[in-house]
Design a protein around this motif. Structure first.
Motif, PDB file in Angstrom:
ATOM      1  N   VAL A  28       4.002   1.685   9.013  1.00  0.00           N
ATOM      2  CA  VAL A  28       2.648   1.893   8.509  1.00  0.00           C
ATOM      3  C   VAL A  28       2.547   3.223   7.786  1.00  0.00           C
ATOM      4  CG1 VAL A  28       0.207   2.095   9.133  1.00  0.00           C
ATOM      5  CG2 VAL A  28       1.695   0.523  10.396  1.00  0.00           C
ATOM      6  N   LEU A  29       1.928   3.180   6.626  1.00  0.00           N
ATOM      7  CA  LEU A  29       1.682   4.391   5.857  1.00  0.00           C
ATOM      8  C   LEU A  29       0.189   4.721   5.932  1.00  0.00           C
ATOM      9  CD1 LEU A  29       2.814   6.553   3.954  1.00  0.00           C
ATOM     10  CD2 LEU A  29       2.264   5.026   2.044  1.00  0.00           C
ATOM     11  N   TYR A  41      -0.017  11.090   5.431  1.00  0.00           N
ATOM     12  CA  TYR A  41       0.996  11.176   6.485  1.00  0.00           C
ATOM     13  C   TYR A  41       2.272  10.470   6.035  1.00  0.00           C
ATOM     14  CZ  TYR A  41      -2.827  12.492   9.614  1.00  0.00           C
ATOM     15  OH  TYR A  41      -3.887  13.127  10.200  1.00  0.00           O
ATOM     16  N   PRO A  42       3.420  10.880   6.565  1.00  0.00           N
ATOM     17  CA  PRO A  42       4.644  10.119   6.263  1.00  0.00           C
ATOM     18  C   PRO A  42       4.606   8.766   6.960  1.00  0.00           C
ATOM     19  CG  PRO A  42       5.085  11.823   7.900  1.00  0.00           C
ATOM     20  CD  PRO A  42       3.680  12.047   7.428  1.00  0.00           C
ATOM     21  N   PHE A  91      -3.143   2.991   4.974  1.00  0.00           N
ATOM     22  CA  PHE A  91      -3.060   2.916   3.519  1.00  0.00           C
ATOM     23  C   PHE A  91      -2.292   1.666   3.114  1.00  0.00           C
ATOM     24  CE2 PHE A  91      -3.283   4.319  -0.706  1.00  0.00           C
ATOM     25  CZ  PHE A  91      -2.044   4.158  -1.299  1.00  0.00           C
ATOM     26  N   SER A  92      -1.157   1.443   3.764  1.00  0.00           N
ATOM     27  CA  SER A  92      -0.386   0.230   3.500  1.00  0.00           C
ATOM     28  C   SER A  92       0.553  -0.042   4.675  1.00  0.00           C
ATOM     29  CB  SER A  92       0.435   0.338   2.214  1.00  0.00           C
ATOM     30  OG  SER A  92       1.428   1.324   2.341  1.00  0.00           O
ATOM     31  N   ILE A  93       0.984  -1.289   4.767  1.00  0.00           N
ATOM     32  CA  ILE A  93       1.945  -1.685   5.794  1.00  0.00           C
ATOM     33  C   ILE A  93       3.171  -2.244   5.105  1.00  0.00           C
ATOM     34  CG2 ILE A  93       2.385  -3.096   7.831  1.00  0.00           C
ATOM     35  CD1 ILE A  93      -0.649  -3.272   8.229  1.00  0.00           C
ATOM     36  N   ASN A  94       4.319  -1.686   5.377  1.00  0.00           N
ATOM     37  CA  ASN A  94       5.550  -2.180   4.776  1.00  0.00           C
ATOM     38  C   ASN A  94       6.096  -3.310   5.641  1.00  0.00           C
ATOM     39  OD1 ASN A  94       5.053  -0.303   2.837  1.00  0.00           O
ATOM     40  ND2 ASN A  94       6.720   1.065   3.408  1.00  0.00           N
ATOM     41  N   ALA A  95       7.261  -3.149   6.198  1.00  0.00           N
ATOM     42  CA  ALA A  95       7.858  -4.218   6.993  1.00  0.00           C
ATOM     43  C   ALA A  95       7.059  -4.471   8.266  1.00  0.00           C
ATOM     44  CB  ALA A  95       9.299  -3.873   7.351  1.00  0.00           C
TER      45      ALA A  95
END
Length: 120
Positions: free
Chosen positions: A99-100, A104-105, A29-33
């Motif tokens: 990773v999101l 899922y958390p 869904f998205s990648i943070n750091a």
């Protein structure tokens, strides 16, 4: 599932350059750091550089001015440009991302590592 695949390592002479890549794939869904770590023989794994989702970067003092981290969000890929390499940069370099996935958390994932060897 999420996979992190690193590439770009190799053998280089001191003063040379390498560019590492880490491609993240899977149901993301998205990648943070996104971060690069390294581990030299007999030493603990250490953070080399990191980049936030907004593009803020941080570096270990030992690589400041020589390494540059960047990311391509469209490709889910993080890069590490390494210039003026020194023998003490020799290590296995690992990609580490937050990773999101939908439903899922957020989780942390490691890549398999890529060897960088700098000869004197």
């Amino acid at each position: 599932q999420v996979q992190l695949v690193e590439s770009g390592g190799g053998l280089v002479q001191a003063g040379g350059s390498l560019r590492l890549s880490c491609a993240v794939s899977g149901s993301i869904f998205s990648i943070n750091a996104m971060n690069w770590y390294r581990q030299a023989p007999g030493k603990q794994r250490e953070l080399v550089a990191g980049i936030s989702s907004g593009g803020s970067t941080n570096y270990d003092d030992s690589v400041k001015g020589r390494f540059a981290i960047s990311r391509d969000n469209a490709k889910n890929t993080v890069y590490l440009q390494m210039n003026s390499l020194k023998p003490e940069d020799t290590a296995v370099y690992y990609c580490y991302c937050n990773v999101l996935r939908m439903g899922y958390p957020i989780r942390h994932y490691w890549g398999q590592g890529t060897q960088v060897t700098v000869s004197s």
